[in-house]
Design a protein around this motif. Structure first.
Motif, mmCIF file in Angstrom:
data_model
loop_
_atom_site.group_PDB
_atom_site.id
_atom_site.type_symbol
_atom_site.label_atom_id
_atom_site.label_comp_id
_atom_site.label_asym_id
_atom_site.label_seq_id
_atom_site.Cartn_x
_atom_site.Cartn_y
_atom_site.Cartn_z
ATOM 1 N N SER A 26 0.828 -1.207 0.000
ATOM 2 C CA SER A 26 0.000 0.000 0.000
ATOM 3 C C SER A 26 0.864 1.260 0.000
ATOM 4 O O SER A 26 0.601 2.219 -0.735
ATOM 5 C CB SER A 26 -0.922 -0.011 1.217
ATOM 6 O OG SER A 26 -1.545 1.222 1.388
ATOM 7 N N GLU A 27 1.890 1.270 0.815
ATOM 8 C CA GLU A 27 2.793 2.416 0.886
ATOM 9 C C GLU A 27 3.570 2.578 -0.422
ATOM 10 O O GLU A 27 3.821 3.686 -0.886
ATOM 11 C CB GLU A 27 3.753 2.279 2.071
ATOM 12 C CG GLU A 27 3.078 2.390 3.415
ATOM 13 C CD GLU A 27 2.462 3.766 3.626
ATOM 14 O OE1 GLU A 27 3.202 4.745 3.773
ATOM 15 O OE2 GLU A 27 1.225 3.846 3.659
ATOM 16 N N PHE A 28 3.937 1.457 -1.019
ATOM 17 C CA PHE A 28 4.637 1.492 -2.300
ATOM 18 C C PHE A 28 3.736 2.114 -3.364
ATOM 19 O O PHE A 28 4.180 2.940 -4.168
ATOM 20 C CB PHE A 28 5.042 0.061 -2.693
ATOM 21 C CG PHE A 28 6.240 -0.005 -3.572
ATOM 22 C CD1 PHE A 28 7.512 0.152 -3.042
ATOM 23 C CD2 PHE A 28 6.118 -0.232 -4.927
ATOM 24 C CE1 PHE A 28 8.626 0.092 -3.847
ATOM 25 C CE2 PHE A 28 7.235 -0.290 -5.743
ATOM 26 C CZ PHE A 28 8.486 -0.134 -5.196
ATOM 27 N N GLU A 29 2.460 1.741 -3.356
ATOM 28 C CA GLU A 29 1.495 2.328 -4.295
ATOM 29 C C GLU A 29 1.301 3.820 -4.021
ATOM 30 O O GLU A 29 1.132 4.610 -4.956
ATOM 31 C CB GLU A 29 0.168 1.583 -4.221
ATOM 32 C CG GLU A 29 0.251 0.182 -4.802
ATOM 33 C CD GLU A 29 -0.975 -0.673 -4.522
ATOM 34 O OE1 GLU A 29 -1.919 -0.193 -3.846
ATOM 35 O OE2 GLU A 29 -0.984 -1.828 -4.974
ATOM 36 N N PHE A 30 1.333 4.202 -2.759
ATOM 37 C CA PHE A 30 1.231 5.615 -2.389
ATOM 38 C C PHE A 30 2.364 6.419 -3.042
ATOM 39 O O PHE A 30 2.146 7.486 -3.617
ATOM 40 C CB PHE A 30 1.276 5.761 -0.859
ATOM 41 C CG PHE A 30 1.425 7.175 -0.382
ATOM 42 C CD1 PHE A 30 0.333 8.032 -0.368
ATOM 43 C CD2 PHE A 30 2.656 7.657 0.059
ATOM 44 C CE1 PHE A 30 0.466 9.348 0.082
ATOM 45 C CE2 PHE A 30 2.797 8.959 0.500
ATOM 46 C CZ PHE A 30 1.697 9.806 0.505
ATOM 47 N N THR A 31 3.589 5.892 -2.958
ATOM 48 C CA THR A 31 4.713 6.607 -3.571
ATOM 49 C C THR A 31 4.579 6.644 -5.089
ATOM 50 O O THR A 31 4.963 7.635 -5.714
ATOM 51 C CB THR A 31 6.071 5.985 -3.182
ATOM 52 O OG1 THR A 31 6.139 4.642 -3.660
ATOM 53 C CG2 THR A 31 6.297 6.034 -1.687
ATOM 54 N N THR A 32 4.028 5.601 -5.661
ATOM 55 C CA THR A 32 3.803 5.586 -7.117
ATOM 56 C C THR A 32 2.879 6.730 -7.514
ATOM 57 O O THR A 32 3.149 7.445 -8.481
ATOM 58 C CB THR A 32 3.196 4.236 -7.565
ATOM 59 O OG1 THR A 32 4.086 3.183 -7.185
ATOM 60 C CG2 THR A 32 2.973 4.204 -9.066
ATOM 61 N N ASP A 33 1.809 6.911 -6.757
ATOM 62 C CA ASP A 33 0.872 8.011 -7.037
ATOM 63 C C ASP A 33 1.551 9.368 -6.905
ATOM 64 O O ASP A 33 1.359 10.256 -7.740
ATOM 65 C CB ASP A 33 -0.333 7.949 -6.095
ATOM 66 C CG ASP A 33 -1.213 6.739 -6.341
ATOM 67 O OD1 ASP A 33 -1.126 6.138 -7.435
ATOM 68 O OD2 ASP A 33 -1.993 6.387 -5.430
ATOM 69 N N LYS A 34 2.340 9.547 -5.865
ATOM 70 C CA LYS A 34 3.018 10.826 -5.643
ATOM 71 C C LYS A 34 4.034 11.122 -6.747
ATOM 72 O O LYS A 34 4.151 12.254 -7.202
ATOM 73 C CB LYS A 34 3.704 10.859 -4.270
ATOM 74 C CG LYS A 34 2.728 10.849 -3.120
ATOM 75 C CD LYS A 34 1.811 12.056 -3.205
ATOM 76 C CE LYS A 34 0.722 12.027 -2.184
ATOM 77 N NZ LYS A 34 -0.296 13.044 -2.410
ATOM 78 N N ILE A 35 4.756 10.110 -7.176
ATOM 79 C CA ILE A 35 5.740 10.300 -8.240
ATOM 80 C C ILE A 35 5.040 10.573 -9.572
ATOM 81 O O ILE A 35 5.508 11.391 -10.366
ATOM 82 C CB ILE A 35 6.689 9.088 -8.327
ATOM 83 C CG1 ILE A 35 7.568 9.048 -7.063
ATOM 84 C CG2 ILE A 35 7.546 9.144 -9.592
ATOM 85 C CD1 ILE A 35 8.333 7.763 -6.877
ATOM 86 N N ALA A 36 3.900 9.918 -9.798
ATOM 87 C CA ALA A 36 3.139 10.176 -11.029
ATOM 88 C C ALA A 36 2.657 11.627 -11.075
ATOM 89 O O ALA A 36 2.583 12.228 -12.145
ATOM 90 C CB ALA A 36 1.958 9.219 -11.132
ATOM 91 N N GLN A 37 2.360 12.184 -9.911
ATOM 92 C CA GLN A 37 1.944 13.588 -9.839
ATOM 93 C C GLN A 37 3.103 14.532 -10.127
ATOM 94 O O GLN A 37 2.921 15.586 -10.721
ATOM 95 C CB GLN A 37 1.375 13.913 -8.454
ATOM 96 C CG GLN A 37 0.072 13.247 -8.149
ATOM 97 C CD GLN A 37 -0.339 13.429 -6.686
ATOM 98 O OE1 GLN A 37 0.284 14.162 -5.924
ATOM 99 N NE2 GLN A 37 -1.395 12.737 -6.292
ATOM 100 N N ASN A 38 4.299 14.136 -9.693
ATOM 101 C CA ASN A 38 5.450 15.018 -9.835
ATOM 102 C C ASN A 38 6.737 14.192 -9.739
ATOM 103 O O ASN A 38 7.072 13.676 -8.676
ATOM 104 C CB ASN A 38 5.430 16.084 -8.737
ATOM 105 C CG ASN A 38 6.559 17.067 -8.840
ATOM 106 O OD1 ASN A 38 7.443 16.952 -9.683
ATOM 107 N ND2 ASN A 38 6.542 18.044 -7.955
ATOM 108 N N PHE A 39 7.467 14.079 -10.863
ATOM 109 C CA PHE A 39 8.709 13.313 -10.888
ATOM 110 C C PHE A 39 9.767 13.888 -9.959
ATOM 111 O O PHE A 39 10.728 13.223 -9.614
ATOM 112 C CB PHE A 39 9.291 13.268 -12.311
ATOM 113 C CG PHE A 39 8.642 12.265 -13.211
ATOM 114 C CD1 PHE A 39 8.515 10.945 -12.846
ATOM 115 C CD2 PHE A 39 8.154 12.656 -14.451
ATOM 116 C CE1 PHE A 39 7.925 10.008 -13.684
ATOM 117 C CE2 PHE A 39 7.567 11.733 -15.303
ATOM 118 C CZ PHE A 39 7.450 10.416 -14.915
ATOM 119 N N SER A 40 9.621 15.133 -9.553
ATOM 120 C CA SER A 40 10.609 15.782 -8.694
ATOM 121 C C SER A 40 10.326 15.581 -7.212
ATOM 122 O O SER A 40 10.906 16.255 -6.369
ATOM 123 C CB SER A 40 10.657 17.280 -9.000
ATOM 124 O OG SER A 40 11.090 17.486 -10.304
#
Length: 166
Positions: A26-40
Motif C-alpha cells: 500500500s505504501e509502495f502504491e502511495f509513492t507511485t501516485d506521488k511520483i506520477a503527480q510530480n517526478f521531482s
C-alpha cells in the motif's frame, strides 16, 4: 485537517516481521501516485527506496525470487527512465537510479550458494543496463552538457564493467 502518518523505516529492527506485506504494498502504491503527480518528488523517491528494500526482503522468501526481483527492478527502472526522459536535469530520479544500481550490485554480491541463480540474475539486468546505456547516450545527444545524464551513463557503464559486460 486529516494527517496520515507514514511508516518510519529504521535499520535497527527487522521490520519485515512487524509490518504486514499489505501495508508495504500500500505504501509502495502511495509513492507511485506521488511520483506520477510530480517526478521531482524527492521524499516519495526516498521513501520508495526504503520500501523497495522491504519489498525485496519480503519477496526473498518467495520461491520465484529471481522472477519477482527482475519484475520489480525492471518496473523501477522504467519509472526512472520515464522521469529522466521527461526531466533529464532533475537530480531526484538520478538519485533513485543510483539506489537501483546499488540494489542490483548488492543482490549480485550476496553470498549465494547457487551460482546459477546469480548468473541468471546478472544476465537479466545486464541486457537491461545495455539498453539503458543506449538511452542515456541518446539523451546526451539532446543535452550534451547535462551532468546528470553523464553521471547516470558513467554509473551504468561502471556497473557493466564490474561484471565484465561493458
Amino acid at each position: 485537517m486529516i494527517s496520515v502518518i507514514r511508516l518510519k523505516i529504521t535499520t535497527t529492527t527487522d521490520l519485515t516481521t512487524t509490518i504486514p506485506t499489505e501495508l508495504i504494498v500500500s505504501e509502495f502504491e502511495f509513492t507511485t501516485d506521488k511520483i506520477a503527480q510530480n517526478f521531482s518528488k524527492f521524499s516519495a523517491f526516498n521513501y520508495r527506496g526504503q520500501l523497495l528494500d522491504l519489498c525485496l526482503t519480503t519477496e526473498e522468501n518467495n520461491v520465484s525470487f529471481l522472477d519477482t526481483m527482475e519484475e520489480r527492478i525492471t518496473t523501477e527502472f522504467q519509472l526512472v527512465e520515464d522521469a529522466v526522459c521527461t526531466e533529464p536535469d532533475d537530480q531526484t530520479c538520478w538519485w533513485y537510479h543510483a539506489i537501483l544500481l546499488d540494489t542490483i550490485q548488492g543482490i549480485d554480491n550476496n553470498d549465494s550458494n547457487e551460482e546459477e541463480d546469480d548468473e541468471k540474475l546478472l544476465g537479466r539486468f545486464t541486457e537491461h543496463l545495455h539498453e539503458q546505456a543506449d538511452l542515456f547516450r541518446e539523451l546526451l545527444e539532446d543535452s550534451p552538457d547535462s551532468k546528470w545524464v553523464i553521471l547516470g551513463l558513467v554509473k551504468v557503464l561502471q556497473g557493466l564493467g564490474k561484471n565484465g559486460n561493458a
